[in-house]
Design a protein around this motif. Structure first.
Motif, PDB file in Angstrom:
ATOM      1  N   ASN A  29       1.814   6.822 -11.517  1.00  0.00           N
ATOM      2  CA  ASN A  29       1.887   5.516 -10.861  1.00  0.00           C
ATOM      3  C   ASN A  29       2.999   5.422  -9.827  1.00  0.00           C
ATOM      4  OD1 ASN A  29      -0.272   4.310 -12.315  1.00  0.00           O
ATOM      5  ND2 ASN A  29       1.083   4.259 -14.082  1.00  0.00           N
ATOM      6  N   VAL A  30       3.611   6.530  -9.489  1.00  0.00           N
ATOM      7  CA  VAL A  30       4.632   6.524  -8.454  1.00  0.00           C
ATOM      8  C   VAL A  30       4.121   7.380  -7.301  1.00  0.00           C
ATOM      9  CG1 VAL A  30       5.950   8.450  -9.433  1.00  0.00           C
ATOM     10  CG2 VAL A  30       7.101   6.810  -7.974  1.00  0.00           C
ATOM     11  N   ASN A  31       4.302   6.881  -6.089  1.00  0.00           N
ATOM     12  CA  ASN A  31       3.812   7.565  -4.894  1.00  0.00           C
ATOM     13  C   ASN A  31       4.895   7.568  -3.827  1.00  0.00           C
ATOM     14  OD1 ASN A  31       0.784   7.948  -5.446  1.00  0.00           O
ATOM     15  ND2 ASN A  31       1.173   5.834  -6.027  1.00  0.00           N
ATOM     16  N   TYR A  32       4.777   8.473  -2.899  1.00  0.00           N
ATOM     17  CA  TYR A  32       5.726   8.571  -1.798  1.00  0.00           C
ATOM     18  C   TYR A  32       4.965   8.622  -0.484  1.00  0.00           C
ATOM     19  CZ  TYR A  32       9.180  10.503   1.390  1.00  0.00           C
ATOM     20  OH  TYR A  32      10.013  10.705   2.465  1.00  0.00           O
ATOM     21  N   HIS A  52      15.241  -0.292  15.315  1.00  0.00           N
ATOM     22  CA  HIS A  52      14.332  -1.311  14.794  1.00  0.00           C
ATOM     23  C   HIS A  52      13.027  -1.339  15.592  1.00  0.00           C
ATOM     24  CE1 HIS A  52      18.427  -2.658  13.794  1.00  0.00           C
ATOM     25  NE2 HIS A  52      17.864  -2.881  12.616  1.00  0.00           N
ATOM     26  N   PRO A  53      11.888  -1.368  14.884  1.00  0.00           N
ATOM     27  CA  PRO A  53      10.607  -1.429  15.604  1.00  0.00           C
ATOM     28  C   PRO A  53      10.376  -2.805  16.212  1.00  0.00           C
ATOM     29  CG  PRO A  53      10.240  -1.559  13.241  1.00  0.00           C
ATOM     30  CD  PRO A  53      11.709  -1.310  13.436  1.00  0.00           C
ATOM     31  N   ASN A  54       9.699  -2.823  17.365  1.00  0.00           N
ATOM     32  CA  ASN A  54       9.328  -4.105  17.970  1.00  0.00           C
ATOM     33  C   ASN A  54       8.093  -4.654  17.242  1.00  0.00           C
ATOM     34  OD1 ASN A  54       7.092  -2.693  18.980  1.00  0.00           O
ATOM     35  ND2 ASN A  54       7.849  -2.627  21.070  1.00  0.00           N
ATOM     36  N   GLY A  55       7.574  -5.753  17.717  1.00  0.00           N
ATOM     37  CA  GLY A  55       6.433  -6.387  17.066  1.00  0.00           C
ATOM     38  C   GLY A  55       5.211  -5.491  16.981  1.00  0.00           C
ATOM     39  N   TYR A  56       4.912  -4.784  18.058  1.00  0.00           N
ATOM     40  CA  TYR A  56       3.756  -3.887  18.060  1.00  0.00           C
ATOM     41  C   TYR A  56       3.908  -2.811  16.991  1.00  0.00           C
ATOM     42  CZ  TYR A  56       0.369  -0.399  19.498  1.00  0.00           C
ATOM     43  OH  TYR A  56      -0.661   0.513  19.507  1.00  0.00           O
ATOM     44  N   ALA A  57       5.074  -2.168  16.947  1.00  0.00           N
ATOM     45  CA  ALA A  57       5.295  -1.100  15.977  1.00  0.00           C
ATOM     46  C   ALA A  57       5.269  -1.636  14.548  1.00  0.00           C
ATOM     47  CB  ALA A  57       6.620  -0.387  16.255  1.00  0.00           C
ATOM     48  N   THR A  58       5.774  -2.829  14.339  1.00  0.00           N
ATOM     49  CA  THR A  58       5.748  -3.433  13.006  1.00  0.00           C
ATOM     50  C   THR A  58       4.306  -3.663  12.565  1.00  0.00           C
ATOM     51  OG1 THR A  58       7.897  -4.468  13.377  1.00  0.00           O
ATOM     52  CG2 THR A  58       6.527  -5.393  11.624  1.00  0.00           C
ATOM     53  N   GLU A  59       3.471  -4.125  13.490  1.00  0.00           N
ATOM     54  CA  GLU A  59       2.053  -4.311  13.167  1.00  0.00           C
ATOM     55  C   GLU A  59       1.396  -2.977  12.839  1.00  0.00           C
ATOM     56  OE1 GLU A  59      -2.042  -6.219  15.037  1.00  0.00           O
ATOM     57  OE2 GLU A  59      -0.304  -5.968  16.335  1.00  0.00           O
ATOM     58  N   ARG A  60       1.664  -1.935  13.633  1.00  0.00           N
ATOM     59  CA  ARG A  60       1.103  -0.608  13.376  1.00  0.00           C
ATOM     60  C   ARG A  60       1.554  -0.100  12.003  1.00  0.00           C
ATOM     61  NH1 ARG A  60      -2.988  -0.458  15.692  1.00  0.00           N
ATOM     62  NH2 ARG A  60      -3.117   1.695  15.079  1.00  0.00           N
ATOM     63  N   LEU A  61       2.826  -0.320  11.676  1.00  0.00           N
ATOM     64  CA  LEU A  61       3.355   0.092  10.374  1.00  0.00           C
ATOM     65  C   LEU A  61       2.543  -0.548   9.251  1.00  0.00           C
ATOM     66  CD1 LEU A  61       5.615   1.285   8.487  1.00  0.00           C
ATOM     67  CD2 LEU A  61       6.814  -0.861   8.865  1.00  0.00           C
ATOM     68  N   GLY A  62       2.330  -1.843   9.350  1.00  0.00           N
ATOM     69  CA  GLY A  62       1.568  -2.555   8.328  1.00  0.00           C
ATOM     70  C   GLY A  62       0.135  -2.059   8.216  1.00  0.00           C
ATOM     71  N   LEU A  63      -0.502  -1.847   9.355  1.00  0.00           N
ATOM     72  CA  LEU A  63      -1.888  -1.374   9.340  1.00  0.00           C
ATOM     73  C   LEU A  63      -1.996   0.040   8.783  1.00  0.00           C
ATOM     74  CD1 LEU A  63      -3.066  -2.779  12.787  1.00  0.00           C
ATOM     75  CD2 LEU A  63      -3.782  -3.562  10.507  1.00  0.00           C
ATOM     76  N   ARG A  64      -1.073   0.895   9.181  1.00  0.00           N
ATOM     77  CA  ARG A  64      -1.100   2.266   8.681  1.00  0.00           C
ATOM     78  C   ARG A  64      -0.817   2.317   7.183  1.00  0.00           C
ATOM     79  NH1 ARG A  64       1.903   5.484  13.675  1.00  0.00           N
ATOM     80  NH2 ARG A  64       0.181   5.249  15.141  1.00  0.00           N
ATOM     81  N   PHE A  65       0.149   1.515   6.730  1.00  0.00           N
ATOM     82  CA  PHE A  65       0.429   1.477   5.299  1.00  0.00           C
ATOM     83  C   PHE A  65      -0.769   0.933   4.528  1.00  0.00           C
ATOM     84  CE2 PHE A  65       1.723  -0.524   1.367  1.00  0.00           C
ATOM     85  CZ  PHE A  65       2.332   0.545   0.741  1.00  0.00           C
ATOM     86  N   PHE A  70      -4.627   1.036   0.596  1.00  0.00           N
ATOM     87  CA  PHE A  70      -5.827   0.294   0.215  1.00  0.00           C
ATOM     88  C   PHE A  70      -7.096   0.759   0.905  1.00  0.00           C
ATOM     89  CE2 PHE A  70      -2.130  -2.636   0.217  1.00  0.00           C
ATOM     90  CZ  PHE A  70      -1.978  -2.728  -1.151  1.00  0.00           C
ATOM     91  N   GLY A  71      -7.004   1.836   1.701  1.00  0.00           N
ATOM     92  CA  GLY A  71      -8.172   2.363   2.402  1.00  0.00           C
ATOM     93  C   GLY A  71      -9.093   3.133   1.470  1.00  0.00           C
ATOM     94  N   PRO A  72     -10.083   3.799   2.016  1.00  0.00           N
ATOM     95  CA  PRO A  72     -11.062   4.530   1.203  1.00  0.00           C
ATOM     96  C   PRO A  72     -10.422   5.525   0.227  1.00  0.00           C
ATOM     97  CG  PRO A  72     -11.812   4.412   3.468  1.00  0.00           C
ATOM     98  CD  PRO A  72     -10.410   3.857   3.442  1.00  0.00           C
ATOM     99  N   GLN A  73      -9.337   6.164   0.627  1.00  0.00           N
ATOM    100  CA  GLN A  73      -8.631   7.123  -0.233  1.00  0.00           C
ATOM    101  C   GLN A  73      -7.301   6.551  -0.714  1.00  0.00           C
ATOM    102  OE1 GLN A  73     -10.432  10.111  -0.595  1.00  0.00           O
ATOM    103  NE2 GLN A  73     -11.869   8.938   0.643  1.00  0.00           N
ATOM    104  N   GLY A  74      -7.164   5.236  -0.714  1.00  0.00           N
ATOM    105  CA  GLY A  74      -5.901   4.575  -1.031  1.00  0.00           C
ATOM    106  C   GLY A  74      -5.289   4.961  -2.361  1.00  0.00           C
ATOM    107  N   VAL A  75      -3.965   5.012  -2.384  1.00  0.00           N
ATOM    108  CA  VAL A  75      -3.260   5.395  -3.607  1.00  0.00           C
ATOM    109  C   VAL A  75      -3.036   4.205  -4.535  1.00  0.00           C
ATOM    110  CG1 VAL A  75      -2.137   7.398  -2.565  1.00  0.00           C
ATOM    111  CG2 VAL A  75      -0.982   5.185  -2.520  1.00  0.00           C
ATOM    112  N   LEU A  76      -3.169   2.985  -4.046  1.00  0.00           N
ATOM    113  CA  LEU A  76      -2.954   1.810  -4.895  1.00  0.00           C
ATOM    114  C   LEU A  76      -4.268   1.185  -5.345  1.00  0.00           C
ATOM    115  CD1 LEU A  76       0.095   0.136  -3.103  1.00  0.00           C
ATOM    116  CD2 LEU A  76       0.086   1.662  -5.087  1.00  0.00           C
ATOM    117  N   LEU A  77      -5.021   0.684  -4.408  1.00  0.00           N
ATOM    118  CA  LEU A  77      -6.319   0.075  -4.701  1.00  0.00           C
ATOM    119  C   LEU A  77      -7.328   0.593  -3.682  1.00  0.00           C
ATOM    120  CD1 LEU A  77      -5.203  -3.617  -5.373  1.00  0.00           C
ATOM    121  CD2 LEU A  77      -6.008  -1.977  -7.068  1.00  0.00           C
TER     122      LEU A  77
END
Length: 89
Positions: A29-32, A52-65, A70-77
């Protein structure tokens, strides 16, 4: 830590090693996720102060995470969100 703040690379390596150790000892249950996989060199121009990332990079970070967690091969859900076009898992 007093008097010594390790460089980011050293901290990432240490965190990865601890997660690998915990997984070898049976903690599934622990992932990196390496932050450079989420915001690497391809995003350098989006760090106006080189830290510090700007707004665009922060959005990309969230989408990539979200894709990794949570994507098709997601480690959480797995399967909760669709993979973003062009994004690796």
């Amino acid at each position: 830590f007093k008097g010594h703040c390790p460089p980011f690379r050293e901290m990432r390596d240490s965190l990865r090693d601890v997660v690998e150790l915990l997984r070898r000892r049976g903690d599934a249950n622990v992932n990196y996720v390496d932050g450079l996989d989420l915001l690497g060199e391809d995003m350098a121009e989006h760090f106006p102060d080189d830290l510090h990332p700007n707004g665009y990079a922060t959005e990309r970070l969230g989408l990539r995470f979200a894709g990794r967690a949570f994507g098709p091969q997601g480690v959480l859900l797995p399967g909760r969100v669709q993979a973003e076009a062009g994004e690796a898992h």
